[in-house]
Design an enzyme around this catalytic site. Structure first.
Site, PDB file in Angstrom:
ATOM      1  N   ASP A 125       0.873  -1.161   0.000  1.00 18.16           N
ATOM      2  CA  ASP A 125       0.000   0.000   0.000  1.00 18.16           C
ATOM      3  C   ASP A 125       0.922   1.226   0.000  1.00 18.16           C
ATOM      4  O   ASP A 125       2.073   1.141   0.397  1.00 18.16           O
ATOM      5  CB  ASP A 125      -0.855  -0.042   1.265  1.00 18.16           C
ATOM      6  CG  ASP A 125      -1.643   1.221   1.464  1.00 18.16           C
ATOM      7  OD1 ASP A 125      -2.461   1.531   0.594  1.00 18.16           O
ATOM      8  OD2 ASP A 125      -1.424   1.903   2.492  1.00 18.16           O
TER       9      ASP A 125
ATOM     10  N   ASP B 254      -1.088  -0.399   6.033  1.00 15.44           N
ATOM     11  CA  ASP B 254      -1.121   0.182   7.369  1.00 15.44           C
ATOM     12  C   ASP B 254      -2.492  -0.003   8.008  1.00 15.44           C
ATOM     13  O   ASP B 254      -2.761   0.505   9.072  1.00 15.44           O
ATOM     14  CB  ASP B 254      -0.732   1.657   7.326  1.00 15.44           C
ATOM     15  CG  ASP B 254      -1.685   2.476   6.484  1.00 15.44           C
ATOM     16  OD1 ASP B 254      -2.503   1.869   5.759  1.00 15.44           O
ATOM     17  OD2 ASP B 254      -1.614   3.709   6.531  1.00 15.44           O
TER      18      ASP B 254
ATOM     19  N   ASP C 250      -6.988  -0.454   3.646  1.00 15.24           N
ATOM     20  CA  ASP C 250      -6.488  -1.627   2.938  1.00 15.24           C
ATOM     21  C   ASP C 250      -6.797  -2.922   3.679  1.00 15.24           C
ATOM     22  O   ASP C 250      -6.258  -3.967   3.355  1.00 15.24           O
ATOM     23  CB  ASP C 250      -4.994  -1.511   2.623  1.00 15.24           C
ATOM     24  CG  ASP C 250      -4.195  -1.026   3.814  1.00 15.24           C
ATOM     25  OD1 ASP C 250      -4.659  -1.252   4.940  1.00 15.24           O
ATOM     26  OD2 ASP C 250      -3.122  -0.439   3.610  1.00 15.24           O
TER      27      ASP C 250
HETATM   28  P1  ADP Z   1      -3.363   4.672  -0.302  1.00 14.98           P
HETATM   29  O1  ADP Z   1      -3.915   3.557  -1.098  1.00 14.98           O
HETATM   30  O2  ADP Z   1      -2.315   5.424  -1.067  1.00 14.98           O
HETATM   31  O3  ADP Z   1      -2.876   4.256   1.033  1.00 14.98           O
HETATM   32  P2  ADP Z   1      -6.010   5.530   0.436  1.00 14.98           P
HETATM   33  O4  ADP Z   1      -6.648   4.364  -0.206  1.00 14.98           O
HETATM   34  O5  ADP Z   1      -5.997   5.580   1.904  1.00 14.98           O
HETATM   35  O6  ADP Z   1      -4.527   5.733  -0.104  1.00 14.98           O
HETATM   36  O7  ADP Z   1      -6.713   6.837  -0.101  1.00 14.98           O
HETATM   37  C1  ADP Z   1      -6.857   7.062  -1.469  1.00 14.98           C
HETATM   38  C2  ADP Z   1      -7.142   8.493  -1.769  1.00 14.98           C
HETATM   39  O8  ADP Z   1      -8.420   8.841  -1.269  1.00 14.98           O
HETATM   40  C3  ADP Z   1      -6.165   9.453  -1.139  1.00 14.98           C
HETATM   41  O9  ADP Z   1      -5.084   9.701  -1.973  1.00 14.98           O
HETATM   42  C4  ADP Z   1      -7.036  10.679  -0.927  1.00 14.98           C
HETATM   43  O10 ADP Z   1      -7.041  11.451  -2.085  1.00 14.98           O
HETATM   44  C5  ADP Z   1      -8.413  10.140  -0.712  1.00 14.98           C
HETATM   45  N1  ADP Z   1      -8.779  10.052   0.690  1.00 14.98           N
HETATM   46  C6  ADP Z   1      -8.996   8.931   1.395  1.00 14.98           C
HETATM   47  N2  ADP Z   1      -9.347   9.198   2.652  1.00 14.98           N
HETATM   48  C7  ADP Z   1      -9.326  10.527   2.777  1.00 14.98           C
HETATM   49  C8  ADP Z   1      -9.585  11.447   3.847  1.00 14.98           C
HETATM   50  N3  ADP Z   1      -9.918  11.037   5.061  1.00 14.98           N
HETATM   51  N4  ADP Z   1      -9.461  12.751   3.591  1.00 14.98           N
HETATM   52  C9  ADP Z   1      -9.116  13.190   2.375  1.00 14.98           C
HETATM   53  N5  ADP Z   1      -8.858  12.381   1.345  1.00 14.98           N
HETATM   54  C10 ADP Z   1      -8.965  11.085   1.516  1.00 14.98           C
HETATM   55 MG    MG Z   2      -2.922   3.439   3.123  1.00 13.92          MG
END
Ligand code: ADP
Ligand code: MG
Length: 727
Positions: A412, A613, A617
């Site tokens: 992730d 984390d 995911d």
């Molecule tokens: P990653 O897969 O890189 O760990 P996430 O799946 O957690 O990222 O989130 C994907 C995208 O969704 C982030 O890049 C962000 O743009 C948006 N996002 C998710 N949760 C939030 C939040 N609580 N506040 C703002 N944006 C969010």
């Molecule tokens: Mg993440």
């Protein structure tokens, strides 16, 4: 809330206590437990019990809380019941609860038996050597019968459970035969050796278990609860959530809680893996099992007893001992086959040589597959203890095995490859009417209670600059997309592009700036109030140190595919994947889609490990053959879903676990050959008449011991200095 919408009935109410009927938990044990668990952790509720038998819930609450609020809480919980179920940790299975209390007596009892038989044999030897008069045959027979009783008892238990061909029934019969044919002394000597072997095996197993537990033990018994400003000494198990505790220097913090007053240096090595004490101040979270080294704290208990993070982990680690890997099962199957072979060999020896002693010796060598069984289990237990010592929680030998075998690793991005907290790097207002400060303050208010790294980064940016945060009356999280919060009459939306487009916002105006941000590698989040787009915030995050060397070492150890899975935009994800040399990447993935991505890799025949984390995911972590949660020091959900949890976020531990897994496999193989070759050699000697039953028994104990000793090396094993591990 109107009564007719309620999903429960009020049965009985006195100030501080409510009894309610809840249909949804009737005959639903899991649901009842989840509900009670969740309720008991809500503010204002002191204790919650739920009975699936009667479908009733009893709430003990703070008299200052209004029952109406509690009804709302309950309604909310009941409409979210499936989700609750997923987040509540499972209790330890009962056998393990028993294990906790039962192991000690069996060891002492075993020791007593060995001492008894040793004394008897010793006196007998002294008498026969110095006085020329050994015990009379009747006395020896009596002693042999007494000594054989535990063996016969175990044999009966086995037979009762339809395990006719096993160590105990066979030896029980053999000992009976030997006693009946006036070979009582031989029988006694053999039983003596077996008991010693059993004791030693038990000791090694017990030591490993204890090693795991000791590492994680919370041993504070009493603590100080503030009652009307006075510190009252109270047993830890009586502390309730919301109690205010005083913890002094050199005391263990007995609960998970929030600091209200005071500052202190807290040793959190058990939770975060950081060896130097951390400076903690009001508002910070502290965990049960950590120690106040200097200073004094007043804290509000949030989670107590079994609900604390540490207890959850102990429970998980204990569960890990029942999750047996394939290697162990294979070995056991083999042991069963060996036993059958041993039976056949014994019977044929008896028929061919007509020599009971030879047959007995063959039986002792061949039909005791304990060593073979020990081959895997001891090595794995020791390896798990070794990992636990480094704050790596592996929930079973199965996962240790799979992590070593996996040939495809998916990472992730946010929070896993990148450091915990991104940094607000760029703020672009969408119109001249709003300022950067307003955007950050607004977004931070909306995200105030969100555990997502971006949310926390916003909150940090706002508090660091001293912007006041507005109170949120309601906030909804859209996993992997963003949040929508209500503040009074205003609705604030914060999230990624797709999310805001879905919500009907027009983002065309700000597109060039957003693209520029993304091209600079920033994660872009859009902020809107009511129907108006306020602007964008660009986040920079640093890739964790050592990442390149970790990836290289993983490849060297046999990983074929490295993938990056992220919910971020294609530009950011692809450029990161490229710069790190990943073989593939998935972008703009929602939590469910991350799981699908993993599924499709599995469908191509890969054994997939996912490292995340736990934020957005969790589905991917649980879909993978083995899921690893990083930096689990904070997120309970991550520890609950993952198969392996790293208490801190040091990626190098991945390499360690992989090497540990491969080393464990090597040790199991060595053990196995040790067991099989000595078995074969011993039985040849026995058939040939060169191995007495007593020597046969010694051989049996000897190789079981050698195997235990070989496995015990895994307790302290570490990769060779350069971090490449043993060849
Ligand atoms: P990653 O897969 O890189 O760990 P996430 O799946 O957690 O990222 O989130 C994907 C995208 O969704 C982030 O890049 C962000 O743009 C948006 N996002 C998710 N949760 C939030 C939040 N609580 N506040 C703002 N944006 C969010
Ligand atoms: Mg993440």
């Amino acid at each position: 809330m109107a009564t007719e919408q309620r999903k429960f009935e009020l049965c009985h109410s006195i100030p501080g206590r409510l009894r309610l009927k809840v249909k949804a938990i009737r005959h639903a044990e899991e649901e009842a437990r989840a509900l009670a668990f969740w309720l008991s952790r809500q503010a204002g509720i002191r204790e919650a019990t739920a009975s699936p038998l009667t479908g009733s819930v009893i709430l003990h609450y703070d008299p200052s809380t209004s029952p109406e609020d509690l009804f709302d809480l309950l309604n909310q919980a009941l409409s979210d019941l499936p989700q609750l179920l997923a987040t509540v940790p499972r209790p330890c299975p009962p056998p393990l609860e028993q294990l906790r209390t039962e192991e000690a007596p069996s060891l002492t009892w075993g020791l007593a038996r060995v001492i008894g038989i040793t004394a008897f044999l010793g006196v007998n030897l002294i008498r026969s050597v110095f006085l020329g008069t050994a015990f009379s045959p009747a006395v020896i027979t009596g002693a042999a019968v007494v000594a054989a009783v535990p063996l016969w008892r175990r044999a009966l238990v086995d037979i009762w459970n339809y395990r006719f061909i096993g160590l105990n029934p066979l030896l029980g019969t053999a000992a009976g035969l030997a006693i009946a044919t006036a070979e009582s002394l031989t029988a006694l000597e053999v039983i003596w050796i077996l008991e010693i072997g059993e004791l030693l095996e038990e000791y090694v197993a017990d030591r490993s278990r204890r090693a795991i537990k000791e590492i994680l033990e919370v041993s504070a018994k009493n603590t100080y609860v503030l009652v009307d400003g006075v510190e009252v000494e109270t047993p830890v198990d009586r502390v309730q959530p919301e109690d205010i505790l005083a913890v002094h220097a050199m005391e263990k913090i007995p609960v998970d809680g929030v600091i209200l007053e005071g500052e202190a240096l807290v040793d959190q090595a058990h939770i975060t893996g950081r060896s130097e004490p951390q400076f903690q101040k009001p508002g910070d979270l502290v965990f049960a099992g950590t120690i106040v080294q200097e200073g004094k704290l007043h804290l509000r208990a949030e989670k107590v007893g079994e609900a604390t993070y540490l207890s959850q982990i102990i429970c998980l680690v204990e569960q890990s001992l029942v999750n047996r890997p394939r290697a162990e099962k294979q070995v056991e199957m083999l042991a069963a086959r060996l036993t059958r072979l041993g039976m056949a060999a014994t019977v044929s020896t008896l028929i061919l040589t007509r020599d009971l002693a030879r047959a007995f010796a063959v039986l002792l060598v061949m039909a005791c597959p304990c060593a073979t069984i020990l081959a895997a289990s001891t090595a794995i237990t020791a390896a798990l203890a070794n990992a636990a010592d480094r704050l790596i929680l592996i929930k079973g030998g199965l996962y240790l095995e799979r992590f070593g075998e996996a040939d495809c690793y998916c990472f992730d991005k946010t929070g896993t490859l990148t450091t915990g907290l991104p940094r607000v790097a760029n703020i672009v207002p969408a119109s001249p009417r709003v300022t950067s400060e307003q955007i950050v303050a607004l977004a931070a208010s909306a995200e105030a209670h969100n555990p997502h790294p971006l949310a926390q980064a916003l909150v940090k940016a706002a508090t660091d600059s001293g912007y006041p945060l507005a109170t949120v009356s309601k906030s909804e999280t859209f996993l992997g997309r963003g949040v929508r919060a209500t503040m009074g009459a205003e609705v604030v939306t914060v999230g990624n592009r797709a999310f805001l487009v879905d919500q009907g916002f027009d983002l065309e105006g700000i597109r060039p700036q957003a693209r520029k941000s993304a091209e600079a590698g920033q994660t872009v989040v859009y902020v809107a109030k009511n129907q108006e787009l306020w602007g964008i915030v660009g986040f920079e995050s640093e890739v964790r140190e050592d990442l390149n060397s970790v990836l290289a070492q993983l490849r060297r150890s046999g990983v074929k595919e490295l993938h990056l899975i992220s919910g971020d935009t294609p530009k950011v994800v692809q450029s990161l994947a490229q710069s790190l040399g990943f073989d593939g990447s998935g972008d703009s993935l929602l939590p469910e889609e991350k799981a699908q991505y993993v599924d499709s890799l599995s469908a191509q025949g890969y054994t997939v490990a996912v490292i995340g984390d736990g934020v957005n995911d969790a589905p991917a972590l649980s879909t993978a053959s083995v899921g690893v949660a990083m930096g689990a020091g904070g997120s309970e959900a991550a520890v609950a879903t993952a198969d392996i949890a790293l208490a801190d976020d040091d990626l190098r531990k991945l390499v360690f676990v992989r090497q540990l897994s491969q080393q464990t496999r090597r040790v199991i193989r060595q053990n196995f050959w040790l067991a099989v070759t000595t078995d074969l050699l011993g039985s040849v000697l026995a058939v040939w008449g060169r191995l007495s039953p007593v020597l046969g028994g010694m051989l049996h104990v000897g190789h079981a011991l050698a195997i235990s000793a070989n496995s015990a090396r895994m307790l302290t094993w570490q990769p060779s200095a350069r971090g490449k591990g043993a060849r």
